[in-house]
Write an enzyme that holds these catalytic residues in place. Structure first.
Site, PDB file in Angstrom:
ATOM      1  N   SER A  38       0.796  -1.227   0.000  1.00 53.08           N
ATOM      2  CA  SER A  38       0.000   0.000   0.000  1.00 53.08           C
ATOM      3  C   SER A  38       0.828   1.277   0.000  1.00 53.08           C
ATOM      4  CB  SER A  38      -0.940   0.017   1.203  1.00 53.08           C
ATOM      5  OG  SER A  38      -0.195  -0.138   2.391  1.00 53.08           O
ATOM      6  N   ASP A 326      -3.380   7.679   8.171  1.00 51.51           N
ATOM      7  CA  ASP A 326      -4.278   6.739   8.857  1.00 51.51           C
ATOM      8  C   ASP A 326      -3.470   5.815   9.750  1.00 51.51           C
ATOM      9  OD1 ASP A 326      -3.243   4.682   7.327  1.00 51.51           O
ATOM     10  OD2 ASP A 326      -5.035   4.435   6.064  1.00 51.51           O
ATOM     11  N   HIS A 329      -0.426   4.454   7.428  1.00 56.23           N
ATOM     12  CA  HIS A 329       0.117   5.074   6.212  1.00 56.23           C
ATOM     13  C   HIS A 329       0.529   6.529   6.417  1.00 56.23           C
ATOM     14  CE1 HIS A 329      -2.638   1.847   4.584  1.00 56.23           C
ATOM     15  NE2 HIS A 329      -1.457   1.495   4.154  1.00 56.23           N
TER      16      HIS A 329
END
Ligand SMILES: *[C@@H]1O[C@H](CO)[C@@H](O)[C@H](O)[C@H]1NC(C)=O
Ligand SMILES: *[C@@H]1O[C@H](CO)[C@@H](O)[C@H](O)[C@H]1NC(C)=O
Ligand SMILES: *[C@@H]1O[C@H](CO)[C@@H](O)[C@H](O)[C@H]1NC(C)=O
Length: 361
Positions: A38, A326, A329
């Protein structure tokens, strides 16, 4: 099975129409091929059924794109900045319909992916499948522009990876039986072994320049701070996760050094994301941050629950004060700082070459 079948179908439907130049090109820029999780996924998971992590919802993307793109941040990710520094356009996700820009590179990364196929299996594009997708592109190119041209393109290109975090201590996401039946050292060996195999395979096809990153102190992510608080009542980083990252970070440079001495023309860059993150955790204000423990978006202690964009989430007022967007991340601001260091940092943080040097080789 299901998601890999979906990827095959998707490949036929969306990607078979790739426009491939039929004349010779002299490639003035080195292309950028992107693999991983990610931290580098710019939208591939948007096209997966059952994606583990789908972040194409508001407020993701709010800062730069003004809409959610599938990037797990408020704005751009590291590969976006690297492309910019290399004077390339944004490198599109492999699964994006109508993706035709692959002369400049392709992004194969998938949120939640690991180096081990067992990691979040069936809900991500694992590294092995990412390699297969790369080989598909390479084959099509070869058929259209010819072997020699493709060889040149691939040997000039830079291949960057963000992989490993999801294979280790992410207890809420992964249910890998691998982790449970092997020692930490054994898991590191398998992870590094699988990364090595992928690099060797790309080398065999013609890739020469590889950019890798050490893991960050995973245990200091808001998610793991929250988990530690919930399970032990203690504050601070989760030491077990940081230990695991450190084991990985010792093994990775060793194997890259070995590849360099065994493979003719192999060049690499390794970025010390552990130390650079640690510095920001310890001296936030030096780097322009005010909050490095709590996420900007989420809920619960440290906003460490993965609820950003979902019912009842909280969002900070000023995202540029935050290191984490978040639960796991980084914010665009943090990504920019990391990308700049990867691009032209000194050997204290990136070695033996930085990415700028790799691109110019
Ligand atoms: C992990 O596996 C256990 C037992 O195999 C199961 O009870 C649990 O729900 C699984 N957790 C997740 C997050 O998939
Ligand atoms: C790659 O990972 C698998 C588990 O997914 C493991 O069995 C295998 O030994 C690993 N390969 C290498 C070369 O370490
Ligand atoms: C947001 O935070 C940044 C960094 O601390 C600061 O420079 C900026 O002035 C803040 N913006 C607002 C609107 O408060």
């Amino acid at each position: 099975m299901e998601s890999s079948r979906f990827i095959d179908i998707c490949f036929l439907v969306f990607c078979a129409s790739l426009v491939i130049p039929t004349r010779s090109h002299s490639y003035s820029h080195a292309a950028l091929f992107i693999f991983g999780d990610s931290l580098y996924d710019v939208g591939n998971n948007n096209y997966l059924k059952n994606a583990l992590a789908r972040v194409n919802i508001k407020p993701y993307g709010q800062t730069f794109f003004k809409y959610p793109t599938g990037r797990a941040s408020d704005g751009r990710l590291i590969p976006d900045f690297i492309a910019e520094f290399a004077k390339l356009p944004l490198i599109p996700p492999y699964l994006q319909p109508g993706n035709r820009q692959f002369i400049n590179g392709v992004n194969f990364a998938s949120g939640g992916a690991g180096a081990l196929v067992e990691t979040n299996q069936r809900r991500v594009i694992d590294l092995k499948t990412q390699l297969r997708n790369f080989k598909n592109i390479e084959k099509q190119l070869r058929e259209k522009v010819g072997v020699a041209e493709v060889k040149t393109l691939l040997s000039k290109a830079v291949y960057i990876f963000s992989i490993g975090s999801n294979d280790y201590y992410v207890p809420f996401a992964t249910n890998s039986t691998v982790l449970q039946s092997y020692s930490q050292e054994e898991v590191v060996k398998m992870v590094i072994g699988n990364i090595t195999t992928v690099i060797q395979e790309i080398y065999k096809i013609g890739g020469r320049k590889f950019g890798l990153s050490k893991l960050t102190p995973l245990g200091c992510d808001p998610a793991l701070r929250a988990l530690k608080l919930a399970t032990t009542g203690g504050s601070g980083c989760m030491d077990e996760a940081n230990m695991q990252a450190k084991l990985h970070n010792i093994a990775l440079p060793e194997v890259l050094k070995e590849l360099e001495s065994n493979l003719k023309g192999f060049k690499y860059s390794i970025f010390d994301c552990y130390t650079t993150t640690d510095e920001r955790l310890n001296k936030p204000s030096k780097y322009g941050f005010k909050e490095v423990k709590m996420a900007c978006c989420g809920s619960g202690p440290y906003r460490g629950s993965f609820t950003c964009g979902l019912k009842g989430y909280q969002l900070c007022d000023n995202v540029s004060e935050y290191l984490y967007f978040d639960a796991v991340h980084p914010t665009e601001k943090a990504n920019y700082q990391f990308a700049k260091l990867m691009w032209k940092g000194s050997t204290e943080v990136v070695k033996p070459y930085n990415l700028k040097t790799l691109f110019e080789m």
